[in-house]
Design an enzyme around this catalytic site. Structure first.
Site, PDB file in Angstrom:
ATOM      1  N   SER A 142     -28.980   0.275  30.749  1.00 52.00           N
ATOM      2  CA  SER A 142     -28.264  -0.857  30.969  1.00 52.00           C
ATOM      3  C   SER A 142     -27.405  -1.102  29.775  1.00 52.00           C
ATOM      4  O   SER A 142     -28.170  -1.160  28.663  1.00 52.00           O
ATOM      5  CB  SER A 142     -28.512  -1.771  31.765  1.00 52.00           C
ATOM      6  OG  SER A 142     -28.033  -3.264  31.905  1.00 52.00           O
ATOM      7  N   TYR A 155     -35.530  -7.764  32.278  1.00 51.48           N
ATOM      8  CA  TYR A 155     -34.494  -6.307  32.539  1.00 51.48           C
ATOM      9  C   TYR A 155     -34.165  -5.863  31.347  1.00 51.48           C
ATOM     10  O   TYR A 155     -34.254  -4.490  31.214  1.00 51.48           O
ATOM     11  CB  TYR A 155     -33.537  -6.789  33.764  1.00 51.48           C
ATOM     12  CG  TYR A 155     -32.342  -5.481  34.043  1.00 51.48           C
ATOM     13  CD1 TYR A 155     -32.918  -4.829  35.160  1.00 51.48           C
ATOM     14  CD2 TYR A 155     -31.272  -5.726  33.351  1.00 51.48           C
ATOM     15  CE1 TYR A 155     -32.032  -3.801  35.329  1.00 51.48           C
ATOM     16  CE2 TYR A 155     -30.383  -4.451  33.774  1.00 51.48           C
ATOM     17  CZ  TYR A 155     -30.634  -3.644  34.836  1.00 51.48           C
ATOM     18  OH  TYR A 155     -29.994  -2.756  35.081  1.00 51.48           O
TER      19      TYR A 155
END
Length: 263
Positions: A142, A155
């Site tokens: 990501s 995350y």
């Protein structure tokens, strides 16, 4: 479905294949002639892929947090389907919370899937690829791994760990013909993205906010002016596992419309 031949004869393992980016990766690899072992913990969607694409897809349930289950599946695949040439780590979860409110359980669960899962799958397939002297592993990470994001500490940290792990693995197995790369998407139109939008916000308004950014939360916008489609990410994966990228390893390819300004 029109089919190319770039990956003809190759077998790919894809985790998190049941929907979103994972499903798009399966489609992209199939379009280039690969056979795909499609896996997901939420298994209900994966058999649909086999029904849709036929014998080119083998569907199996898989919990990537379970190292023994990963090793058993990889061993079975190599025994019954043939040697794995490609592995794509897509399985991931997102639990948003400010750090001061983040629970131990949410932190541990996020790393269990996003980091430990990548380790389990990559280690298992890399051991076999290294012996054969060929193979390609891609981890879908990501852009949050490269720029701070409020509410996404667990995350972002788990994805950053997965990126560096994949680079280190790539360094260790490069001399044995195995390439390891990461693809780092930005905002992509998936269920995970929609989960970040409030129930009172319609998709058009939510999309506009993401594209424009938010100064109050220190969030950059998207210079290209659009949210990614899962196929945009899948195309990057398909390139990295192909022979066109034969001299590319330990690379982190951002596919985020310029959102991080490559900070």
């Amino acid at each position: 479905m029109s089919t190319g031949t770039e990956l003809a004869g190759r077998l790919a393992l894809v985790t998190g294949a049941g929907r979103g980016i994972g499903e798009a990766v399966v489609a992209a690899l199939l379009e280039q002639g690969a056979r795909v072992l499609a896996t997901d913990l939420a298994f209900e969607n994966v058999p649909d892929l086999a029904d849709k694409y036929g014998e080119q897809v083998t569907a199996r349930p898989l919990d990537v947090t379970d190292a023994a289950a990963v090793e058993a599946l990889v061993a079975e695949a190599e025994r019954t389907l043939g040697p794995l040439d490609i592995a794509v780590n897509v399985a991931g979860i997102l639990r948003s919370s400010d750090v001061l409110d983040l629970t131990d359980e949410d932190w541990a669960a996020t790393f269990a899937v996003n980091t430990n899962g990548v380790f389990h799958v990559s280690r298992s397939v890399a051991r076999r690829m290294a012996v054969r002297g060929r193979g390609s592993i891609v981890t879908v990470a990501s852009n949050a791994a490269g720029i701070p994001r409020a509410g996404l500490a667990a995350y972002a940290a788990s994805k950053a760990a997965a990126v560096m792990f994949t680079k280190c693995l790539g360094l260790e197995v490069a001399s044995r013909g195995v390439r390891c790369n990461t693809v780092s998407p930005g905002s992509t139109l998936t269920d995970m993205q929609r989960a970040l939008w409030t129930a009172s916000t319609d998709q058009e308004e939510a999309t506009r906010r993401v594209i424009e950014g938010d100064l109050a939360t220190h969030r950059t916008g998207i210079p290209l002016g659009r949210i990614a489609d899962p196929a945009d990410i899948a195309d990057a994966v398909a390139f990295l596992v192909s022979d066109r990228a034969r001299h590319v390893t330990m690379h982190d390819l951002y596919v985020d419309g310029g959102a991080t300004l490559r900070a």
